[in-house]
Design a protein around this motif. Structure first.
Motif, PDB file in Angstrom:
ATOM      1  N   ARG A  17       0.937  -1.341  -0.033  1.00  0.00           N
ATOM      2  CA  ARG A  17      -0.035  -0.224  -0.077  1.00  0.00           C
ATOM      3  C   ARG A  17       0.756   1.245   0.061  1.00  0.00           C
ATOM      4  N   ASN A  18       1.937   1.288   0.947  1.00  0.00           N
ATOM      5  CA  ASN A  18       2.850   2.253   0.837  1.00  0.00           C
ATOM      6  C   ASN A  18       3.362   2.575  -0.417  1.00  0.00           C
ATOM      7  N   ASP A  19       3.828   1.587  -0.968  1.00  0.00           N
ATOM      8  CA  ASP A  19       4.699   1.487  -2.469  1.00  0.00           C
ATOM      9  C   ASP A  19       3.808   2.411  -3.333  1.00  0.00           C
ATOM     10  N   LEU A  20       2.552   1.868  -3.369  1.00  0.00           N
ATOM     11  CA  LEU A  20       1.728   2.220  -4.418  1.00  0.00           C
ATOM     12  C   LEU A  20       1.347   3.634  -4.138  1.00  0.00           C
ATOM     13  N   ARG A  21       1.038   4.143  -2.798  1.00  0.00           N
ATOM     14  CA  ARG A  21       0.677   5.435  -2.832  1.00  0.00           C
ATOM     15  C   ARG A  21       1.976   6.382  -3.198  1.00  0.00           C
ATOM     16  N   ARG A  22       3.278   5.993  -2.806  1.00  0.00           N
ATOM     17  CA  ARG A  22       4.205   6.627  -3.311  1.00  0.00           C
ATOM     18  C   ARG A  22       4.522   6.816  -4.995  1.00  0.00           C
ATOM     19  N   ARG A  23       3.969   5.624  -5.671  1.00  0.00           N
ATOM     20  CA  ARG A  23       4.016   5.694  -6.741  1.00  0.00           C
ATOM     21  C   ARG A  23       3.090   6.599  -7.350  1.00  0.00           C
ATOM     22  N   HIS A  24       1.970   6.389  -7.013  1.00  0.00           N
ATOM     23  CA  HIS A  24       0.957   7.546  -7.107  1.00  0.00           C
ATOM     24  C   HIS A  24       1.117   8.819  -6.941  1.00  0.00           C
ATOM     25  N   GLU A  25       1.914   9.178  -5.938  1.00  0.00           N
ATOM     26  CA  GLU A  25       2.283  10.571  -5.709  1.00  0.00           C
ATOM     27  C   GLU A  25       3.490  11.103  -6.748  1.00  0.00           C
ATOM     28  N   ASN A  26       4.058  10.157  -7.278  1.00  0.00           N
ATOM     29  CA  ASN A  26       5.290  10.459  -8.226  1.00  0.00           C
ATOM     30  C   ASN A  26       4.908   9.821  -9.529  1.00  0.00           C
ATOM     31  N   GLU A  27       3.688  10.243  -9.885  1.00  0.00           N
ATOM     32  CA  GLU A  27       3.171   9.532 -11.267  1.00  0.00           C
ATOM     33  C   GLU A  27       4.217   9.720 -12.553  1.00  0.00           C
ATOM     34  N   ASN A  28       4.989  10.845 -12.593  1.00  0.00           N
ATOM     35  CA  ASN A  28       5.964  11.067 -13.543  1.00  0.00           C
ATOM     36  C   ASN A  28       7.210   9.924 -13.927  1.00  0.00           C
TER      37      ASN A  28
END
Length: 127
Positions: free
Chosen positions: A48-59
Motif C-alpha cells: 500500500r505504501n509503495d503504491l501510494r508513493r508511486r501514485h504521488e510520483n506519477e511522472n
C-alpha cells in the motif's frame, strides 16, 4: 496463488475436524495462523505504501510494475480474508461446542456444567 489455496485447505480441514480433536488442533494451529496474519499484514501495508508513493510520483512511469503491485495487494487482501475467516470459524466452533482444553482432557462427570471452564484458552467474552 499457492498460499491462498493452502489457507483455503486449512480452513476446510478445520471445518471437518471432529469436536473432540478441535482444541488439540487449535493449540498448534492458531499461533501459526496469527504469525502468518502478522506477516501478510506487514507485506500488504508495504505494498500500500509503495503504491501510494508511486501514485504521488506519477511522472516516474512504471505502469507495469504498478499493475503488478495492485495484483499483489489484492492477493494479500484475499489471504488475510482467508486467515481471519479461519480464526473466526475456530472461535465459532469453540463457542458452539463449548470444548476447552481442560474439559476435553477430563473424563465426563454427571455434574459437569455446560459452561466453559475458567481455564478456557479464550477470554469468556470472546466465546
Amino acid at each position: 496463488p499457492k498460499d491462498l489455496q493452502s489457507y483455503t485447505r486449512v480452513r476446510n480441514r478445520l471445518g471437518a475436524t471432529p469436536d473432540d480433536r478441535l482444541s488439540q488442533i487449535l493449540t498448534n494451529l492458531l499461533p501459526r495462523i496469527f504469525h502468518t496474519i502478522d506477516e501478510v499484514t506487514m507485506r500488504r501495508n508495504q505494498l500500500r505504501n509503495d503504491l501510494r508513493r508511486r501514485h504521488e510520483n506519477e511522472n516516474e512511469g512504471g505502469w507495469e510494475n504498478q499493475t503488478q503491485m495492485k495484483t499483489n495487494l489484492n492477493i494479500h487482501e484475499q489471504m488475510l480474508e482467508q486467515l481471519t475467516g479461519t480464526v473466526s470459524h475456530a472461535i465459532l466452533r469453540l463457542s458452539t461446542t463449548g470444548t476447552t482444553r481442560t474439559e476435553s482432557n477430563q473424563p465426563p462427570s454427571s455434574s459437569s456444567s455446560s459452561r466453559p471452564s475458567s481455564s478456557s484458552p479464550l477470554p469468556q467474552s470472546q466465546l
